[in-house]
Design a protein around this motif. Structure first.
Motif, PDB file in Angstrom:
ATOM      1  N   PHE A 120      -7.982  -0.125  -3.778  1.00  0.00           N
ATOM      2  CA  PHE A 120      -7.519   0.814  -2.131  1.00  0.00           C
ATOM      3  C   PHE A 120      -8.393   1.652  -1.256  1.00  0.00           C
ATOM      4  N   PHE A 172      -4.355  11.751  -7.364  1.00  0.00           N
ATOM      5  CA  PHE A 172      -3.001  11.212  -7.446  1.00  0.00           C
ATOM      6  C   PHE A 172      -1.922  12.254  -8.695  1.00  0.00           C
ATOM      7  N   GLY A 173      -1.312  11.788  -8.695  1.00  0.00           N
ATOM      8  CA  GLY A 173      -0.375  11.949  -9.680  1.00  0.00           C
ATOM      9  C   GLY A 173      -0.096  10.244 -10.639  1.00  0.00           C
ATOM     10  N   ALA A 174       0.136  10.483 -11.445  1.00  0.00           N
ATOM     11  CA  ALA A 174       0.479   8.886 -12.305  1.00  0.00           C
ATOM     12  C   ALA A 174       1.515   8.350 -11.031  1.00  0.00           C
ATOM     13  N   ALA A 179       0.993  -1.372  -0.577  1.00  0.00           N
ATOM     14  CA  ALA A 179       0.068  -0.148   0.227  1.00  0.00           C
ATOM     15  C   ALA A 179       0.640   1.785   0.382  1.00  0.00           C
ATOM     16  N   PHE A 208      -3.796   4.048   4.471  1.00  0.00           N
ATOM     17  CA  PHE A 208      -4.309   2.984   3.633  1.00  0.00           C
ATOM     18  C   PHE A 208      -4.298   1.779   3.854  1.00  0.00           C
ATOM     19  N   GLN A 253      -6.435   1.569  -8.788  1.00  0.00           N
ATOM     20  CA  GLN A 253      -4.602   1.891  -9.226  1.00  0.00           C
ATOM     21  C   GLN A 253      -4.732   1.011 -10.048  1.00  0.00           C
ATOM     22  N   TYR A 308      -9.991   3.969  -3.549  1.00  0.00           N
ATOM     23  CA  TYR A 308      -9.433   4.634  -4.769  1.00  0.00           C
ATOM     24  C   TYR A 308      -9.199   3.148  -5.869  1.00  0.00           C
ATOM     25  N   LEU A 366      -6.852  -3.008  -8.770  1.00  0.00           N
ATOM     26  CA  LEU A 366      -5.759  -2.504  -7.323  1.00  0.00           C
ATOM     27  C   LEU A 366      -7.419  -1.780  -7.078  1.00  0.00           C
ATOM     28  N   ASP A 376      -4.893  -2.415   2.581  1.00  0.00           N
ATOM     29  CA  ASP A 376      -3.514  -3.534   1.418  1.00  0.00           C
ATOM     30  C   ASP A 376      -4.171  -2.940   0.711  1.00  0.00           C
ATOM     31  N   GLY A 388     -16.394  10.740  -6.046  1.00  0.00           N
ATOM     32  CA  GLY A 388     -15.126  11.246  -6.793  1.00  0.00           C
ATOM     33  C   GLY A 388     -14.817  10.910  -8.356  1.00  0.00           C
ATOM     34  N   GLU A 389     -14.073  11.388  -8.970  1.00  0.00           N
ATOM     35  CA  GLU A 389     -13.378  11.412 -10.108  1.00  0.00           C
ATOM     36  C   GLU A 389     -13.949  10.088 -11.170  1.00  0.00           C
ATOM     37  N   PHE A 428       4.184   9.324  -5.161  1.00  0.00           N
ATOM     38  CA  PHE A 428       2.754  10.045  -5.185  1.00  0.00           C
ATOM     39  C   PHE A 428       2.773  11.291  -4.601  1.00  0.00           C
ATOM     40  N   GLY A 466       0.480   3.009 -15.063  1.00  0.00           N
ATOM     41  CA  GLY A 466       0.262   4.057 -15.066  1.00  0.00           C
ATOM     42  C   GLY A 466      -0.279   4.853 -15.415  1.00  0.00           C
ATOM     43  N   LEU A 467      -1.327   4.717 -14.138  1.00  0.00           N
ATOM     44  CA  LEU A 467      -2.734   6.087 -14.170  1.00  0.00           C
ATOM     45  C   LEU A 467      -2.651   6.607 -12.378  1.00  0.00           C
ATOM     46  N   GLY A 468      -1.601   5.482 -11.600  1.00  0.00           N
ATOM     47  CA  GLY A 468      -1.901   6.228  -9.955  1.00  0.00           C
ATOM     48  C   GLY A 468      -3.362   6.321 -10.021  1.00  0.00           C
ATOM     49  N   LEU A 469      -3.822   6.655  -8.326  1.00  0.00           N
ATOM     50  CA  LEU A 469      -4.297   6.145  -7.773  1.00  0.00           C
ATOM     51  C   LEU A 469      -5.367   7.714  -8.770  1.00  0.00           C
ATOM     52  N   ARG A 470      -6.878   6.664  -8.583  1.00  0.00           N
ATOM     53  CA  ARG A 470      -7.801   7.281  -8.561  1.00  0.00           C
ATOM     54  C   ARG A 470      -9.174   6.889  -7.765  1.00  0.00           C
ATOM     55  N   LEU A 471      -9.537   8.243  -7.258  1.00  0.00           N
ATOM     56  CA  LEU A 471     -10.549   8.927  -6.713  1.00  0.00           C
ATOM     57  C   LEU A 471     -12.354   8.143  -7.292  1.00  0.00           C
TER      58      LEU A 471
END
Lengths: 111, 113
Positions: free
Chosen positions: B90, A101-103, A41, B104, B37, B35, B88, B106, B58-59, A87, B40-45
């Motif tokens: 979170f 968050f950024g990529a 995590a 976060f 994951q 979120y 994935l 796991d 969220g987005e 990140f 290449g895109l990171g974490l998206r809410l």
């Protein structure tokens, strides 16, 4: 809109320095930095609030330029344990508590 | 030790199935987040909740729903799973107030065939 991180990846030898940047097109209230090891995590490193403050965590420090809506993370005298993906997470001034968050920036530190 | 626990840790299911991912926390935090994951895109809410009666999109909330059953529990549902929801996931928590770090769980690795 996600903040933009650069570079996407960096490879360092132990002891070298690196800078990771995080930019937003929106007015920010805070910038968070996290590190994620493979299969784990994300772990919190530090928060910077608007006001241009600078913080540090071991030999990792960061700054926040409110005028540019940009934050930079500085890895100084890198150690093997610094490897992972970094990140930035941003909190906009008009939507507290909602994070983007950024990529991510993948950092590999080699012996 | 105070913790953020996600169940299940791994799940493989088929397109069209309804799936629920659960998150529970012992930190006493009011705020909870989901979120996803992707490489290449990171974490998206997906969704976030400031307390039991305050839930926000969220987005990328389309195709997902949530339930905040108690301060300590926040569930994410996929009503009719599709392959591009393979990711994935979170859960995170934080205290109320500005400048609070997120803690976060796991993660749940979800595969939709």
């Amino acid at each position: 809109q996600q903040p933009v991180q650069s570079p996407q990846a960096v490879i360092l030898r132990e002891g070298e320095d690196a800078v990771i940047n995080c930019s937003s097109s929106k007015a920010l209230y805070s910038v968070h930095w996290y590190r994620q090891k493979h299969g784990e995590a994300p772990v919190f490193l530090m928060i910077l609030l608007k006001g241009g403050e600078q913080k540090g965590h071991e030999k990792i420090s960061a700054s926040f330029n409110e005028k540019k809506q940009q934050s930079s993370l500085y890895l100084t005298a890198s150690q093997l344990s610094y490897s992972g993906t970094y990140f930035c997470g941003t909190e906009q001034s008009d939507s507290w508590g909602k994070f983007q968050f950024g990529a991510g920036t993948q950092v590999v530190v080699t012996p | 030790d105070a913790d953020v626990t996600q169940t299940p840790r791994n799940r493989i299911t088929k397109t069209g199935k309804r799936i629920m991912l659960e998150c529970s926390q012992t930190k006493g935090h009011d705020r909870m987040y989901w979120y996803r994951q992707d490489p290449g895109l990171g974490l998206r809410l997906i969704y976030y909740s400031f307390d039991v009666k305050d839930i926000n999109k969220g987005e990328i909330s389309d195709g997902y729903s949530v339930s905040r059953q108690a301060q300590a529990k926040f569930s994410l549902s996929l009503e009719s799973a599709i392959p591009n929801q393979t990711a994935l996931y979170f859960c995170a928590t934080s205290k109320t107030g500005v400048g609070q770090p997120q803690h976060f769980g796991d993660g749940t690795r979800l595969s939709i065939l």
